[in-house]
Scaffold this motif. Structure first.
Motif, PDB file in Angstrom:
ATOM      1  N   PHE A 115      50.344 -48.667  58.850  1.00 44.54           N
ATOM      2  CA  PHE A 115      51.989 -48.433  58.788  1.00 44.54           C
ATOM      3  C   PHE A 115      52.429 -48.052  57.525  1.00 44.54           C
ATOM      4  O   PHE A 115      53.501 -47.761  56.987  1.00 44.54           O
ATOM      5  CB  PHE A 115      52.467 -49.841  58.483  1.00 44.54           C
ATOM      6  CG  PHE A 115      52.619 -50.782  59.713  1.00 44.54           C
ATOM      7  CD1 PHE A 115      53.135 -50.255  60.904  1.00 44.54           C
ATOM      8  CD2 PHE A 115      52.108 -52.214  59.877  1.00 44.54           C
ATOM      9  CE1 PHE A 115      53.365 -51.075  61.966  1.00 44.54           C
ATOM     10  CE2 PHE A 115      52.248 -52.827  60.983  1.00 44.54           C
ATOM     11  CZ  PHE A 115      52.718 -52.296  62.051  1.00 44.54           C
ATOM     12  N   ASN A 116      51.348 -47.380  56.849  1.00 43.43           N
ATOM     13  CA  ASN A 116      51.587 -46.370  55.583  1.00 43.43           C
ATOM     14  C   ASN A 116      52.645 -45.409  55.784  1.00 43.43           C
ATOM     15  O   ASN A 116      52.395 -44.568  56.729  1.00 43.43           O
ATOM     16  CB  ASN A 116      50.241 -45.989  55.049  1.00 43.43           C
ATOM     17  CG  ASN A 116      50.410 -45.514  53.683  1.00 43.43           C
ATOM     18  OD1 ASN A 116      51.239 -44.415  53.504  1.00 43.43           O
ATOM     19  ND2 ASN A 116      49.664 -45.865  52.686  1.00 43.43           N
ATOM     20  N   ASN A 117      53.649 -45.596  54.785  1.00 39.24           N
ATOM     21  CA  ASN A 117      54.665 -44.504  54.959  1.00 39.24           C
ATOM     22  C   ASN A 117      54.483 -43.253  55.222  1.00 39.24           C
ATOM     23  O   ASN A 117      54.812 -42.316  55.957  1.00 39.24           O
ATOM     24  CB  ASN A 117      55.646 -44.826  53.723  1.00 39.24           C
ATOM     25  CG  ASN A 117      56.979 -44.084  53.935  1.00 39.24           C
ATOM     26  OD1 ASN A 117      57.374 -43.818  54.905  1.00 39.24           O
ATOM     27  ND2 ASN A 117      57.725 -44.043  53.026  1.00 39.24           N
ATOM     28  N   GLN A 118      53.654 -42.805  54.197  1.00 43.93           N
ATOM     29  CA  GLN A 118      53.268 -41.310  54.230  1.00 43.93           C
ATOM     30  C   GLN A 118      52.002 -40.693  55.098  1.00 43.93           C
ATOM     31  O   GLN A 118      52.061 -39.701  55.747  1.00 43.93           O
ATOM     32  CB  GLN A 118      53.218 -40.801  52.707  1.00 43.93           C
ATOM     33  CG  GLN A 118      54.086 -40.550  51.862  1.00 43.93           C
ATOM     34  CD  GLN A 118      54.104 -40.109  50.401  1.00 43.93           C
ATOM     35  OE1 GLN A 118      53.390 -41.287  49.826  1.00 43.93           O
ATOM     36  NE2 GLN A 118      54.242 -39.105  50.055  1.00 43.93           N
ATOM     37  N   TYR A 119      51.005 -41.569  54.879  1.00 43.69           N
ATOM     38  CA  TYR A 119      49.744 -41.283  55.472  1.00 43.69           C
ATOM     39  C   TYR A 119      49.269 -42.027  56.508  1.00 43.69           C
ATOM     40  O   TYR A 119      48.006 -41.753  57.007  1.00 43.69           O
ATOM     41  CB  TYR A 119      48.637 -41.063  54.381  1.00 43.69           C
ATOM     42  CG  TYR A 119      49.057 -40.103  53.089  1.00 43.69           C
ATOM     43  CD1 TYR A 119      48.786 -38.892  53.211  1.00 43.69           C
ATOM     44  CD2 TYR A 119      49.445 -40.962  51.904  1.00 43.69           C
ATOM     45  CE1 TYR A 119      49.312 -38.206  52.276  1.00 43.69           C
ATOM     46  CE2 TYR A 119      49.941 -39.994  50.864  1.00 43.69           C
ATOM     47  CZ  TYR A 119      49.938 -38.720  50.876  1.00 43.69           C
ATOM     48  OH  TYR A 119      50.238 -37.965  49.894  1.00 43.69           O
TER      49      TYR A 119
END
Lengths: 318, 288
Positions: B121-125
């Motif tokens: 779910f990591n926003n950027q990666y």
């Protein structure tokens, strides 16, 4: 084999619709098989994608993680991540703790449950059924209810018993009692109303006639228990042992509140503290996660049959 | 015995006491129903000259709402399990392998899986936003926004549970349905949906009922590990469940009395809901 023959006979006996051309049925069933296979395959791909991501991140270099688009297959395989996880901090110690706790809890729970179950299934004593009902009632109480008093008991046990009088002795498996002890991690897990219930159901299903011969030969309950009941309830005991093992290996909240010293942590607690330290070192975190799950997955592949049977057994209960 | 009866009695007693554990055994005070009042009670509050009825602990109601919200994934998960089971009940190659794959997440360690999902779910990666970007979508900050945090946790939970015990029980149930019923329906010209709705679904109703009850009981007590590993109960308390609130009360703020009271309130809620669904759901169950 049996069902194949039956279904073949059944389809032969069924009248084909007049408007359907010959061979329609086999084409249709081949199509159905193919589409079922494809659907299952697509779903399996969805289910396994996170695991793929886990494994691929676990062997990446830290710099490669923060790249968009992500490399699904790492350009450089960093097997060293696993060694790093194993050696930094006390990961090997966590592993040892988890193994000790799991083995002891499984052994303890199987022994106590089997003995209590035998008492409830075979011994006659006043108030037996009422006591058993009380036992069952505890199953309905959420873990959170007993968690707090147990915590308090463990906390003050450590304070009192390290003073002047020792009820259980001052040490248990080399560690003092109270918080941060194997005693606190193991002993509360060794008793299970659920296990007692499961095994009692199993024992009740064993015909009583088998025990008559032992009684005629003058054998007591001990002989019946060890020579007849135990050998005949292998599947029940295996199921209980497997589910206890699973529960104990992944247990999180109990060790979390019991332990605040690093060297007493079990694997899940170790992982969560890892997360606090290596906040964004995702390869290390994923490698640690993989190491924690590996034993369960290996056991699962070898003992899959018992898992499936065990779940069905649980379902029959309800 | 002493590890279940005694703590239950002690917990009941504690529910009526005020005690922060730091002050030791001397700090226990009898509070009567004070704890219950301060958690679920309402009182009149005068503000800006107006008298309104406000809850004494708005957080309790909020977290109860969160817990129930997260439980809305239960029917979805059950439908998914049933779908998988129906699929696996057909004849096709590598069926057992697929069953193993669906079951795999259930086998693993939840804490580790939630950590994995935090990374997905990591926003950027993260994996999810990357996949969405392939489809031209800009994914949200899944775990960091109030609107998306609950659905994210539900999604992770669904993935973990969909191929688990529910699917296995449904599969066992499906295999127990006599083949003759389907053949009779075939002769009557029933199509697939009719066969499912008039044969499969009613005959599986005991299984459905069992899975539903156990999931609801588990659901009320759940959400701790997800909150602890992924969100810390945030953002803005939107993923704090009852279980996490009990933990916070007992082990972050050391309010043992309040925590015990909370756990008993939770127990009563679970009891009432179970009894109600037993009463009203039990009638719809069809045994054969």
């Amino acid at each position: 084999m049996m069902t194949e023959i039956e279904s073949a006979g059944a389809s032969k006996g069924m009248p084909e619709g007049p408007e359907r051309p010959a061979g329609w049925k086999s084409t249709r069933s081949a199509l159905l098989t193919a589409s079922a296979f494809l659907a299952a395959f697509a779903l399996a791909a969805l289910m396994i994608a996170p695991f793929f991501w886990l494994a691929s991140t676990a062997v990446k270099a830290p710099s490669e993680v923060f790249r968009m688009p992500p490399a699904l297959i790492p350009s450089e395989w960093m097997w060293g991540n696993f060694i790093k996880v194993w050696t930094t901090f006390h990961f090997s110690r966590y592993y040892l703790n988890s193994i000790i706790v799991t083995v002891c809890v499984v052994a303890g729970q199987v022994v106590t449950s089997a003995m209590a179950a035998y008492a409830f299934a075979r011994l006659e004593f006043p108030g037996r059924d009422k006591l058993f009902l009380c036992y069952l009632a505890t199953l309905m109480v959420p873990g959170a209810v007993t968690m707090i008093p147990l915590f308090i008991i463990m906390k003050f046990m450590g304070m009192i018993w390290t003073g002047n009088f020792y009820l259980f002795g001052k040490y248990f498996m080399g560690a003092p009692l109270g918080l941060n002890s194997y005693f606190a991690l193991i002993i509360p897990g060794c008793f299970s109303a659920y296990g007692t219930f499961l095994l009692r159901q199993f024992f009740m299903g064993i015909p009583k006639e088998l025990e008559e011969s032992v009684k005629i030969d003058g054998g007591g309950h001990r002989t019946i228990f060890s020579r007849i009941i135990l050998p005949l309830s292998g599947p029940g005991i295996t199921t209980l042992a497997i589910f206890t093992m699973l529960g104990s290996w992944r247990d999180f909240i109990w060790p979390l509140i019991m332990v605040n010293q690093d060297e007493m942590r079990t694997l899940p607690i170790g992982l969560s503290s890892f997360q606090g330290i290596y906040f964004s070192d995702w390869p290390l975190l994923m490698a640690a996660a993989l190491l924690i799950m590996a034993p369960l997955v290996v056991i699962f592949f070898f003992a899959q049959r018992f898992f499936v049977e065990g779940i069905k057994l649980q379902g029959i209960k309800g | 015995m002493c590890f279940s009866f005694f703590p239950i009695a002690a917990s009941l007693l504690l529910a009526f006491c005020r005690w922060d554990i730091i002050s030791g055994l001397k700090g226990i005070e009898w509070a009567g129903i004070g704890n219950f009042k301060s958690l679920i009670g309402f009182s009149y509050v005068v503000s800006l000259g107006k008298t309104t009825l406000a809850p004494n602990d708005p957080l309790f109601w909020k977290y109860l709402y969160n817990t129930v919200c997260l439980m809305s994934a239960i029917p979805v998960g059950m439908a998914g399990s049933l779908l998988l089971a129906v699929l696996l009940n057909k004849q096709f190659p590598l069926r057992n392998l697929f069953r193993t794959i669906y079951f795999l997440p259930t086998m693993c360690v939840p804490v580790a899986l939630f950590l994995l999902w935090r990374w997905i779910f990591n926003n950027q990666y993260g994996l999810l936003n990357w996949v969405l970007s392939l489809a031209g979508l800009h994914g949200p900050d899944w775990l960091g926004t109030v609107a998306w945090a609950k659905p994210s946790i539900m999604l992770a939970g669904l993935w973990m549970g969909i191929g688990g015990g529910g699917m296995m029980l449904y599969l066992a149930g499906l295999q127990g349905i006599p083949r003759e019923l389907y053949e009779a329906a075939d002769i009557d010209g029933a199509h697939a949906w009719q066969r499912f709705w008039h044969i499969t679904w009613p005959l599986l109703s005991p299984t459905t009922f069992f899975i539903f009850i156990t999931s609801v009981i588990g659901g009320f007590q759940g959400g701790f590990e997800a909150a602890y590993m992924m969100t810390g109960g945030g953002p803005a308390g939107s993923t704090t469940t009852m279980a996490y609130y009990i933990y916070q009360n007992a082990f972050t703020w050391f309010q043992m009395g309040l925590a015990a009271t909370l756990s008993w309130i939770l127990f009563i809620i679970v009891m009432v809901v179970t009894l109600l669904s037993w009463r009203f759901g039990g009638r719809r169950v069809f045994y054969f």
